[in-house]
Design a protein around this motif. Structure first.
Motif, PDB file in Angstrom:
ATOM      1  N   SER A 158       0.824  -1.218   0.000  1.00  0.00           N
ATOM      2  CA  SER A 158       0.000   0.000   0.000  1.00  0.00           C
ATOM      3  C   SER A 158       0.859   1.270   0.000  1.00  0.00           C
ATOM      4  N   LEU A 159       2.158   1.118   0.309  1.00  0.00           N
ATOM      5  CA  LEU A 159       3.030   2.297   0.368  1.00  0.00           C
ATOM      6  C   LEU A 159       3.702   2.589  -0.975  1.00  0.00           C
ATOM      7  N   VAL A 160       3.640   1.619  -1.905  1.00  0.00           N
ATOM      8  CA  VAL A 160       4.323   1.811  -3.190  1.00  0.00           C
ATOM      9  C   VAL A 160       3.705   3.011  -3.920  1.00  0.00           C
ATOM     10  N   GLY A 161       4.579   3.908  -4.410  1.00  0.00           N
ATOM     11  CA  GLY A 161       4.111   5.108  -5.107  1.00  0.00           C
ATOM     12  C   GLY A 161       3.969   6.297  -4.177  1.00  0.00           C
ATOM     13  N   ARG A 162       3.962   6.037  -2.870  1.00  0.00           N
ATOM     14  CA  ARG A 162       3.787   7.156  -1.921  1.00  0.00           C
ATOM     15  C   ARG A 162       5.120   7.791  -1.554  1.00  0.00           C
ATOM     16  N   THR A 163       5.057   9.056  -1.173  1.00  0.00           N
ATOM     17  CA  THR A 163       6.253   9.770  -0.716  1.00  0.00           C
ATOM     18  C   THR A 163       6.241   9.812   0.801  1.00  0.00           C
ATOM     19  N   ILE A 164       7.317   9.359   1.400  1.00  0.00           N
ATOM     20  CA  ILE A 164       7.364   9.273   2.864  1.00  0.00           C
ATOM     21  C   ILE A 164       8.706   9.787   3.388  1.00  0.00           C
ATOM     22  N   ASP A 165       8.738  10.097   4.693  1.00  0.00           N
ATOM     23  CA  ASP A 165       9.981  10.490   5.362  1.00  0.00           C
ATOM     24  C   ASP A 165      10.808   9.248   5.683  1.00  0.00           C
ATOM     25  N   THR A 166      12.112   9.387   5.530  1.00  0.00           N
ATOM     26  CA  THR A 166      12.998   8.286   5.886  1.00  0.00           C
ATOM     27  C   THR A 166      14.216   8.830   6.630  1.00  0.00           C
ATOM     28  N   LEU A 167      14.529   8.217   7.724  1.00  0.00           N
ATOM     29  CA  LEU A 167      15.745   8.579   8.463  1.00  0.00           C
ATOM     30  C   LEU A 167      16.880   7.685   7.978  1.00  0.00           C
ATOM     31  N   ILE A 168      17.907   8.289   7.406  1.00  0.00           N
ATOM     32  CA  ILE A 168      19.023   7.474   6.907  1.00  0.00           C
ATOM     33  C   ILE A 168      19.878   7.022   8.095  1.00  0.00           C
ATOM     34  N   GLU A 169      20.036   5.691   8.176  1.00  0.00           N
ATOM     35  CA  GLU A 169      20.615   5.118   9.394  1.00  0.00           C
ATOM     36  C   GLU A 169      22.031   4.587   9.241  1.00  0.00           C
ATOM     37  N   LYS A 170      22.299   3.897   8.118  1.00  0.00           N
ATOM     38  CA  LYS A 170      23.598   3.232   7.998  1.00  0.00           C
ATOM     39  C   LYS A 170      23.863   2.858   6.536  1.00  0.00           C
ATOM     40  N   PRO A 171      25.115   2.486   6.239  1.00  0.00           N
ATOM     41  CA  PRO A 171      25.404   2.011   4.882  1.00  0.00           C
ATOM     42  C   PRO A 171      24.620   0.726   4.621  1.00  0.00           C
ATOM     43  N   GLY A 172      24.272   0.488   3.349  1.00  0.00           N
ATOM     44  CA  GLY A 172      23.551  -0.728   3.016  1.00  0.00           C
ATOM     45  C   GLY A 172      24.484  -1.929   2.949  1.00  0.00           C
ATOM     46  N   ARG A 173      23.902  -3.105   2.847  1.00  0.00           N
ATOM     47  CA  ARG A 173      24.732  -4.298   2.732  1.00  0.00           C
ATOM     48  C   ARG A 173      25.380  -4.363   1.351  1.00  0.00           C
ATOM     49  N   GLN A 174      24.661  -3.792   0.368  1.00  0.00           N
ATOM     50  CA  GLN A 174      25.243  -3.766  -0.975  1.00  0.00           C
ATOM     51  C   GLN A 174      25.893  -2.411  -1.242  1.00  0.00           C
ATOM     52  N   ALA A 175      26.993  -2.441  -1.998  1.00  0.00           N
ATOM     53  CA  ALA A 175      27.700  -1.197  -2.317  1.00  0.00           C
ATOM     54  C   ALA A 175      26.742  -0.248  -3.022  1.00  0.00           C
TER      55      ALA A 175
END
Ligand code: SAH
Ligand code: SF4
Ligand code: F3S
Length: 469
Positions: free
Chosen positions: A409-426
């Motif tokens: 239901s969230l696909v296509g929506r704009t939301i706030d995100t707190l950037i927390e850490k580097p991802g597992r993939q480069a």
């Protein structure tokens, strides 16, 4: 939820013969089991040990001290500790051969529940320390280093939080932009399945000034999101700065004033302690994230009564309606137990119906595990394992469907995100949505600690993928 003086272990060399490393070069390996409160406690123990010269290590074989911070909530959780102790026994023997000491400590809820029994069953253990005595850790270790076996499980009369040292700012920065903060500990509710009142003791709330000071230190170290913790966090209460009695709602309003703190959460709540002010906080406080973990355990009134939850299914549903009326985008999460003694197919169906009615964004479900010393374990009509298995599968299938539906239901929506850490993939970074889902973004989308607006492009199994909006 999750310690006396016994004979020497069977490792061979006596502690007196081993090289005791000088302070400041000692290493401690901490392994944490169980709930978020144990994660917080492990950090505070590490802080206490830092003042005693211990540096944390990830390599258990290098450790002068191994601490297992344990969980007693279900049998499986408690048994994990003993298999880990089996492995540690070998490492300790190897180190002893090389003339190096390795002290082994068991902390947490198994420590509190089983005390000296742990050392009888696993003589490799040197010290057993309960959650209410962590501030005494340096003193306990001094004794253990002289070869004494220690069990420290008394409920301390002094306030451990007042005596636990605060971490250095650099250490807080290292821990990242989200943090836990225990505000309440223990439980007086005595649900008939649960060990927590026995392992964590009775309900204690930390004072407002202590909590505010700790939250300010976290914010000063760049923490953006704080999760307040308690076994019954919404039972927290205390005298506020205005000399009035505050509940958790007021506390959240106060913490929201701290510059830099952009997001607040709390867990775990009991339905009986959701008061008007807390619900109002969900309505009026944008800093309070629209996600609530509110366990109900069962949808059957008969089982809820046998569990001593002291509310009925319809009370829970009415409460959910009130919370949703206050904040319509709130995502709900819960805990469920299947196969509590006496649970019939009809009782289980009532749980399935409640799940249908609530529509959860996420949830945890467990097979009932009889715990020694709790009333549930003594009840006659225990449910066979195969029935529990079958019910758990049905419940989890329904909960998974709801979780996936929520993500989609969230696909296509704009939301706030707190950037927390580097991802597992480069090339990636991982953020966190208001509803606790991991959000995978391009690493250039923002810096760690930024709160950015992203558009959700697709869902993963447990996560969301997004691009800068
Ligand atoms: N204070 C919280 C729960 C703390 S324990 C509350 O009141 O809801 C976390 C979860 O573990 C519980 O919600 C329950 O679902 C589960 N749990 C506790 N004891 C259990 C047992 N004996 N067997 C199976 N699950 C259990
Ligand atoms: Fe356990 Fe019940 Fe207390 Fe929660 S409220 S910690 S389930 S006794
Ligand atoms: Fe486990 Fe103790 Fe937490 S029993 S769930 S570690 S409070």
């Amino acid at each position: 939820m999750e310690l006396n003086t016994i004979e020497r272990d069977d490792i061979g060399a006596a502690a007196e013969d081993l090289v005791v490393p000088p302070a400041a070069t000692r290493k401690v390996f901490v392994k944490t089991y169980g709930c978020q409160m144990n994660v917080y406690d492990s950090q505070r123990m590490t802080d206490a040990l830092a003042t005693d010269g211990y540096v944390a290590t990830d390599a258990v074989g290098e450790a002068d001290l191994v601490l297992l911070n344990t969980c007693h909530i279900r049998e499986k959780a408690a048994e994990k500790v003993y298999s880990e102790l089996g492995r540690i026994r070998e490492l300790k023997a190897e180190r002893a051969k090389a003339g190096r000491e390795m002290l082994v400590g068991v902390a947490g809820c198994v420590a509190q529940a089983e005390g000296a029994e742990i050392i009888r069953r696993s003589p490799v253990v040197d010290l057993v320390i309960g959650p209410q005595t962590y501030h005494r850790l340096p003193a306990v270790l001094a004794k253990a280093r002289s070869g004494e076996k220690i069990v420290e499980t008394d409920y301390a009369v002094e306030d451990k939080f007042e005596h636990l040292p605060q971490p250095k700012r650099a250490e807080l920065i290292r821990r990242g932009v989200t943090a836990f903060l225990t505000v309440q500990e223990g439980c007086d509710k005595f649900c008939t399945f649960c060990v927590v009142p026995y392992t964590r003791g009775s309900e204690v709330s930390r004072p407002v000034a202590q909590i505010v000071a700790e939250a300010e230190r976290l914010a000063d170290a760049g923490v953006r999101e704080v999760t307040l913790l308690g076994q019954n966090v919404n039972a927290w209460h205390g005298r506020g700065e205005d000399c009035e009695e505050w509940g958790l709602g007021r506390l959240l309003f106060r913490l929201a004033e701290i510059p830099g703190l952009a997001r607040l959460r709390y867990t775990t709540s009991h339905p009986r302690d959701m008061d008007d002010e807390l619900i109002a906080a969900h309505r009026d406080l944008p800093t309070l994230m629209p996600y609530l973990h509110l366990p109900v355990q069962s949808g059957s009134d008969r089982i809820l009564k046998a569990m001593n939850r002291r509310h009925m299914a319809k009370d829970y549903l009415t409460l959910i309606d009130r919370i949703r009326a206050a904040r319509n985008d709130i995502a709900l999460s819960g805990d469920f137990i299947v196969g509590f003694p006496g649970e019939t197919e009809a009782d289980f169906e009532a749980t399935m119906q409640l799940v249908e009615d609530v529509n959860y964004a996420s949830a945890f479900s467990f097979k009932y595990s009889p715990r020694p010393g709790t009333p549930g374990a003594e009840m006659n009509d225990q449910v066979p394992e195969a029935v529990k298995d079958e019910r758990l599968q049905r419940l989890q299938a329904l909960l998974l469907k709801q979780q996936q539906h929520f993500g989609a239901s969230l696909v296509g929506r704009t939301i706030d995100t707190l950037i927390e850490k580097p991802g597992r993939q480069a090339g990636q970074k991982v953020g966190r949505s208001p509803w606790l889902q991991p959000v995978i973004v391009d690493e250039k989308a923002g810096e760690i600690g930024d709160i950015i607006q992203v558009r959700i492009t697709k869902t993963g199994y447990n996560s969301l993928f997004a691009e800068l909006a």
